[in-house]
Design an enzyme around this catalytic site. Structure first.
Site, PDB file in Angstrom:
ATOM      1  N   CYS A  38     -66.261   8.971  65.719  1.00  0.00           N
ATOM      2  CA  CYS A  38     -67.716   8.287  65.926  1.00  0.00           C
ATOM      3  C   CYS A  38     -68.545   9.119  64.891  1.00  0.00           C
ATOM      4  CB  CYS A  38     -68.166   8.446  67.474  1.00  0.00           C
ATOM      5  SG  CYS A  38     -67.129   7.746  68.518  1.00  0.00           S
ATOM      6  N   ASP A  39     -68.395  10.560  65.098  1.00  0.00           N
ATOM      7  CA  ASP A  39     -69.412  11.359  64.560  1.00  0.00           C
ATOM      8  C   ASP A  39     -69.106  12.251  63.275  1.00  0.00           C
ATOM      9  OD1 ASP A  39     -70.879  10.662  66.946  1.00  0.00           O
ATOM     10  OD2 ASP A  39     -69.915  12.210  67.942  1.00  0.00           O
ATOM     11  N   CYS A  56     -65.510  13.098  69.612  1.00  0.00           N
ATOM     12  CA  CYS A  56     -65.183  11.925  68.812  1.00  0.00           C
ATOM     13  C   CYS A  56     -65.373  11.991  67.501  1.00  0.00           C
ATOM     14  CB  CYS A  56     -65.640  10.492  69.321  1.00  0.00           C
ATOM     15  SG  CYS A  56     -65.230   9.095  68.509  1.00  0.00           S
TER      16      CYS A  56
END
Ligand code: NAP
Length: 315
Positions: A141-142, A138
């Site tokens: 997200c990261d 993701c």
């Protein structure tokens, strides 16, 4: 809405665009649907950034904002939303029974399955070991953790192009590793990636190992050429996997008919499954389109199908 025995008219499993649109329609039909949100409330849109192809938002909208609006709209008409995940379903007799991870047991005359799909992994031991330690599925997200790093994105579809493009906001360089010499992604996404000078491509290659440690993160990936079979090391500090999705249908094993890959089979043009009173919507039944708008569309269909079926059955 429950009857004298506490049985609901409509329960919906999943809270992405399919589940929330089904809820909106069912709620407006006065059926007071209950949604069990599942492990990822809001579904895959909550881990994307700009959604530029959802009609009505001419400047685009962030995935989580779009979902939040859908949720509020469904709740405005009486949808009940619970942060619970269905862990067991019994569709062998009616009313259907659903158990949740909160220890609740529900009964429903009709069920709309909108459990979506989950990102696939390559299947390497090193990938599993380093997931969250330099390996990610993701970018939104990261990505932030990889400022000025060199990254590899695996995959040749729209997700891979989207992730690669997004990651160039942080990374010094992003290399897309694809197993063929042609992308699967739509032309517009390809053009965006080809036009980005931070994005490079490694064609006809697969990631066959990830080198690194949990303490130190990723140092390199091993690439295997899909034509000649040669192996080489490719230095990078992060690996993002974007190789597609699998439908979340394990819960219904043996009860609902699936195709060979696991997608729920519906009786086109309706959203009826092989079990009367059970309907399916969104990515869990859609191996080909898998867009937010098509998920919302089938969510609407499922609610209308459920409403008609409840009517026919005299509930
Ligand atoms: P996808 O279209 O199924 O593409 C998966 C990619 O990963 C393919 O290029 C595939 O290679 C590759 N792949 C699969 N298994 C692999 C493996 N084990 N090792 C190496 N490579 C592997 O999946 P997606 O990109 O997640 O897209 C899913 C759907 O969502 C699509 O319909 C897409 O249009 C949609 N989507 C749309 C947007 C947007 O419009 N903004 C954004 C994201 C996703 P092959 O090509 O060789 O099969």
């Amino acid at each position: 809405m429950t009857d004298d025995n506490g049985t609901r008219k409509v329960m919906i499993l999943g809270s992405g665009p399919a589940g929330l649109t089904a809820a909106l329609y069912a709620a407006r039909a006065d059926l007071e649907p209950l949604i069990l949100e599942g492990t990822q409330p809001g579904g895959q849109l909550t881990i994307t950034t700009d959604v530029e192809n959802y009609p009505g938002f001419e400047d685009g909208i962030m995935g989580p904002d779009l979902i939040e609006r859908m949720r509020k709209q469904a709740q405005r008409f009486g949808t009940k939303v619970r942060f619970e995940t269905a862990t067991e379903v019994d569709l062998s007799s009616r009313p259907f029974r659903v158990k949740s991870d909160h220890g609740h047991e529900y009964a429903a005359h009709s069920l709309i399955v909108a459990t979506g799909a989950t990102a696939k992994q390559i299947g390497l031991e090193s990938e599993a070991e380093l997931m969250g330690y330099g390996v990610s599925a993701c970018a939104t997200c990261d990505g932030f953790f990889f400022r000025d790093k060199q990254l590899v994105v695996v995959g040749g579809g729209d997700t891979a192009m989207e992730e690669a493009t997004f990651l160039t906001k942080f990374a010094s360089k992003v290399t897309v590793v694809h197993r063929r010499d042609q992308l699967r992604a739509s032309k517009i996404m390809q053009d965006k990636a080809f036009g980005n000078d931070k994005i490079a491509f490694e064609w006809n290659a697969v990631v066959s190992d990830v080198v690194g440690t949990r303490e130190g993160g990723v140092e390199a990936v091993k690439l295997t050429d899909t034509v000649g079979g040669e192996q080489r090391s490719f230095p990078c500090q992060g690996l993002f996997i974007a190789i597609g999705h699998s439908p979340n249908t394990a819960l219904f094993n043996g009860e609902l008919e699936t195709d060979s890959v696991g997608y729920l089979v519906v009786r086109h043009p309706s959203t009826r499954t092989n079990v009367e009173g059970v309907f399916a919507a969104g990515d869990v039944m859609d191996p080909s389109y898998r867009q937010a708008i098509t998920a919302a569309g089938t969510g609407c269909q499922a609610a209308l199908d459920a409403e008609r079926w409840l009517d026919e059955e005299g509930y």
